[in-house]
Scaffold this motif. Structure first.
Motif, mmCIF file in Angstrom:
data_model
loop_
_atom_site.group_PDB
_atom_site.id
_atom_site.type_symbol
_atom_site.label_atom_id
_atom_site.label_comp_id
_atom_site.label_asym_id
_atom_site.label_seq_id
_atom_site.Cartn_x
_atom_site.Cartn_y
_atom_site.Cartn_z
ATOM 1 N N GLU A 42 45.812 47.901 31.796
ATOM 2 C CA GLU A 42 46.362 47.985 30.438
ATOM 3 C C GLU A 42 46.848 46.629 29.942
ATOM 4 O O GLU A 42 46.768 46.329 28.751
ATOM 5 C CB GLU A 42 47.512 48.998 30.404
ATOM 6 C CG GLU A 42 47.056 50.443 30.562
ATOM 7 C CD GLU A 42 48.217 51.422 30.663
ATOM 8 O OE1 GLU A 42 49.373 50.948 30.849
ATOM 9 O OE2 GLU A 42 47.980 52.633 30.563
ATOM 10 N N GLN A 43 47.344 45.794 30.857
ATOM 11 C CA GLN A 43 47.818 44.462 30.463
ATOM 12 C C GLN A 43 46.663 43.495 30.197
ATOM 13 O O GLN A 43 46.883 42.451 29.578
ATOM 14 C CB GLN A 43 48.727 43.896 31.556
ATOM 15 C CG GLN A 43 50.068 44.617 31.661
ATOM 16 C CD GLN A 43 50.961 44.026 32.739
ATOM 17 O OE1 GLN A 43 50.534 43.204 33.553
ATOM 18 N NE2 GLN A 43 52.218 44.447 32.751
ATOM 19 N N GLY A 44 45.469 43.833 30.674
ATOM 20 C CA GLY A 44 44.317 42.977 30.408
ATOM 21 C C GLY A 44 43.776 42.212 31.597
ATOM 22 O O GLY A 44 42.889 41.374 31.445
ATOM 23 N N TRP A 45 44.302 42.482 32.787
ATOM 24 C CA TRP A 45 43.777 41.824 33.981
ATOM 25 C C TRP A 45 42.343 42.285 34.235
ATOM 26 O O TRP A 45 41.978 43.419 33.927
ATOM 27 C CB TRP A 45 44.654 42.143 35.189
ATOM 28 C CG TRP A 45 46.033 41.569 35.106
ATOM 29 C CD1 TRP A 45 47.132 42.143 34.542
ATOM 30 C CD2 TRP A 45 46.464 40.285 35.587
ATOM 31 N NE1 TRP A 45 48.225 41.307 34.645
ATOM 32 C CE2 TRP A 45 47.843 40.163 35.272
ATOM 33 C CE3 TRP A 45 45.814 39.244 36.254
ATOM 34 C CZ2 TRP A 45 48.579 39.027 35.602
ATOM 35 C CZ3 TRP A 45 46.545 38.112 36.584
ATOM 36 C CH2 TRP A 45 47.910 38.004 36.256
ATOM 37 N N HIS A 46 41.552 41.410 34.844
ATOM 38 C CA HIS A 46 40.153 41.736 35.113
ATOM 39 C C HIS A 46 39.955 42.443 36.455
ATOM 40 O O HIS A 46 38.999 43.202 36.621
ATOM 41 C CB HIS A 46 39.300 40.457 35.122
ATOM 42 C CG HIS A 46 39.422 39.631 33.888
ATOM 43 N ND1 HIS A 46 40.141 38.450 33.843
ATOM 44 C CD2 HIS A 46 38.930 39.815 32.636
ATOM 45 C CE1 HIS A 46 40.068 37.933 32.633
ATOM 46 N NE2 HIS A 46 39.350 38.745 31.872
ATOM 47 N N GLY A 47 40.840 42.140 37.408
ATOM 48 C CA GLY A 47 40.616 42.685 38.742
ATOM 49 C C GLY A 47 41.886 42.848 39.543
ATOM 50 O O GLY A 47 42.996 42.543 39.075
ATOM 51 N N ILE A 48 41.696 43.335 40.755
ATOM 52 C CA ILE A 48 42.809 43.578 41.658
ATOM 53 C C ILE A 48 42.387 43.187 43.068
ATOM 54 O O ILE A 48 41.213 43.313 43.436
ATOM 55 C CB ILE A 48 43.241 45.061 41.598
ATOM 56 C CG1 ILE A 48 44.615 45.265 42.235
ATOM 57 C CG2 ILE A 48 42.171 45.972 42.212
ATOM 58 C CD1 ILE A 48 45.259 46.602 41.845
ATOM 59 N N GLU A 49 43.331 42.677 43.825
ATOM 60 C CA GLU A 49 43.089 42.281 45.214
ATOM 61 C C GLU A 49 44.017 43.131 46.080
ATOM 62 O O GLU A 49 45.217 42.875 46.157
ATOM 63 C CB GLU A 49 43.373 40.788 45.386
ATOM 64 C CG GLU A 49 42.872 40.210 46.682
ATOM 65 C CD GLU A 49 42.762 38.694 46.625
ATOM 66 O OE1 GLU A 49 43.082 38.040 47.635
ATOM 67 O OE2 GLU A 49 42.355 38.162 45.562
ATOM 68 N N TRP A 50 43.444 44.145 46.704
ATOM 69 C CA TRP A 50 44.255 45.093 47.460
ATOM 70 C C TRP A 50 44.741 44.508 48.774
ATOM 71 O O TRP A 50 43.961 43.910 49.509
ATOM 72 C CB TRP A 50 43.460 46.360 47.737
ATOM 73 C CG TRP A 50 43.117 47.174 46.532
ATOM 74 C CD1 TRP A 50 41.873 47.358 45.988
ATOM 75 C CD2 TRP A 50 44.023 47.920 45.711
ATOM 76 N NE1 TRP A 50 41.948 48.166 44.885
ATOM 77 C CE2 TRP A 50 43.261 48.534 44.691
ATOM 78 C CE3 TRP A 50 45.410 48.132 45.742
ATOM 79 C CZ2 TRP A 50 43.826 49.334 43.709
ATOM 80 C CZ3 TRP A 50 45.976 48.938 44.763
ATOM 81 C CH2 TRP A 50 45.194 49.534 43.769
ATOM 82 N N ARG A 51 46.016 44.739 49.048
ATOM 83 C CA ARG A 51 46.593 44.380 50.347
ATOM 84 C C ARG A 51 46.273 45.496 51.331
ATOM 85 O O ARG A 51 46.557 46.670 51.060
ATOM 86 C CB ARG A 51 48.102 44.198 50.207
ATOM 87 C CG ARG A 51 48.831 43.816 51.492
ATOM 88 C CD ARG A 51 50.312 43.643 51.193
ATOM 89 N NE ARG A 51 51.054 43.106 52.328
ATOM 90 C CZ ARG A 51 51.944 43.804 53.040
ATOM 91 N NH1 ARG A 51 52.191 45.074 52.743
ATOM 92 N NH2 ARG A 51 52.589 43.238 54.039
ATOM 93 N N ILE A 52 45.704 45.139 52.475
ATOM 94 C CA ILE A 52 45.357 46.126 53.497
ATOM 95 C C ILE A 52 45.953 45.691 54.829
ATOM 96 O O ILE A 52 45.564 44.666 55.396
ATOM 97 C CB ILE A 52 43.831 46.281 53.628
ATOM 98 C CG1 ILE A 52 43.244 46.830 52.314
ATOM 99 C CG2 ILE A 52 43.491 47.213 54.790
ATOM 100 C CD1 ILE A 52 41.745 47.016 52.333
ATOM 101 N N THR A 53 46.925 46.463 55.295
ATOM 102 C CA THR A 53 47.553 46.164 56.581
ATOM 103 C C THR A 53 48.462 47.326 56.965
ATOM 104 O O THR A 53 48.925 48.080 56.102
ATOM 105 C CB THR A 53 48.376 44.862 56.521
ATOM 106 O OG1 THR A 53 48.805 44.491 57.828
ATOM 107 C CG2 THR A 53 49.601 45.002 55.622
#
Length: 285
Positions: A24-35
């Motif tokens: 909604e803010q306009g970001w293009h992507g996400i980098e998920w934290r996995i641990t």
């Protein structure tokens, strides 16, 4: 150029909340934290936007669904598995391939107790030869981050680690916020040195503060994460340097400051990055 957020920096949001709000803010992507993480209420413990490594394969459909439903792309996968843990490192590479994420961070190593830097570095290079082989097998790219306290705090060290390996399957995450603490090299020099191994960019900022005074009057300084505009790292200069070397990939924010509420912080960071990217000659959209 596209912008994403690493979910280590969104600890109070669930995955669904993180994806929805960022989109909604306009970001293009996400980098998920996995641990697998400890309990707590911080960026690194009890982080609600973190997917567990245990049982990861059973969560891949949900990770993909949450991401795609929000209209976001994977900038990379934020893994914490070191190359010495070959079973889980291979799982991370396989998961990255299954998600279509393309890139995954393989955790940097510290100097092993009882060994020299040179000995640990040589051993780590052998590990990365294996990482390259498995990344090629899975059709993805494994990334080492420039990170203080590890064997690769600088572009020089990371280039030396990966030299001769296939840049299609291994690469480097440039992180100016970490380099302020250790491994500093001017952006134009570090980016030029990385060359074809420059695969991804993280941004955050850091400033040093007086943490104490010794008996003889010596000041003891310690780093502290601060908002993007306020630290030692000159982000406008970084973007000019990125433009000069022709980088047009992902820039992922991991802002660990807590001066502003989370939603206000992420929205403001996107506005700031967009403005300095445009000033450097980019057209982020």
């Amino acid at each position: 150029m596209k912008f994403a957020v690493f979910t280590a920096s969104t600890p109070s949001w669930t995955p669904e909340e993180a994806a929805t709000i960022l989109a909604e803010q306009g970001w293009h992507g996400i980098e998920w934290r996995i641990t697998d993480q400890a309990e707590g209420t911080s960026f690194w413990a009890g982080n609600k936007a973190t997917w567990p490594l245990t049982g990861l394969e059973d969560q891949l459909d949900r990770i993909r669904e949450v991401t795609e439903k929000a209209g976001l792309k994977f900038s990379s996968i934020g893994g914490y598995v070191p190359p010495t843990n070959r079973v889980d490192a291979d799982r991370m590479l396989a998961a990255t391939a299954a998600l279509g994420a393309g890139r995954v961070r393989i955790a940097g190593l510290k100097v092993e107790p009882g060994t020299s830097y040179s000995e640990s570095f040589a051993k780590n290079r052998e590990d990365w030869k294996w990482v390259e082989e498995r990344a090629r097998h899975h059709g993805v790219r494994a990334l080492v981050e420039l990170h203080h306290g590890t064997l690769t705090p600088s572009a020089s060290a990371a280039r030396r680690l990966l030299e001769g390996l296939d840049p299609l399957h291994v690469g480097v995450i440039h992180d100016i916020g970490n380099m302020v603490i250790e491994g500093w090299e001017e952006p134009e020099h570090s980016l030029d040195l990385l060359g074809e191994y420059l695969a991804h960019v993280h941004v955050k900022n850091c400033a040093f503060h007086v943490a104490g005074v010794e008996a003889d009057g010596t000041l003891r300084w310690e780093p502290k994460w601060v908002p993007l505009r306020e630290g030692r790292a000159d982000l406008p200069a970084l973007f000019r340097a990125l433009r000069a070397v022709g980088y047009d990939g992902w820039v992922t924010v991991e802002d660990f400051s807590d001066v502003l509420p989370l939603a206000e912080r992420t929205a403001g960071n996107l506005d700031y990055l967009t403005s300095i990217a445009r000033a450097a000659g980019y057209d982020p959209h």
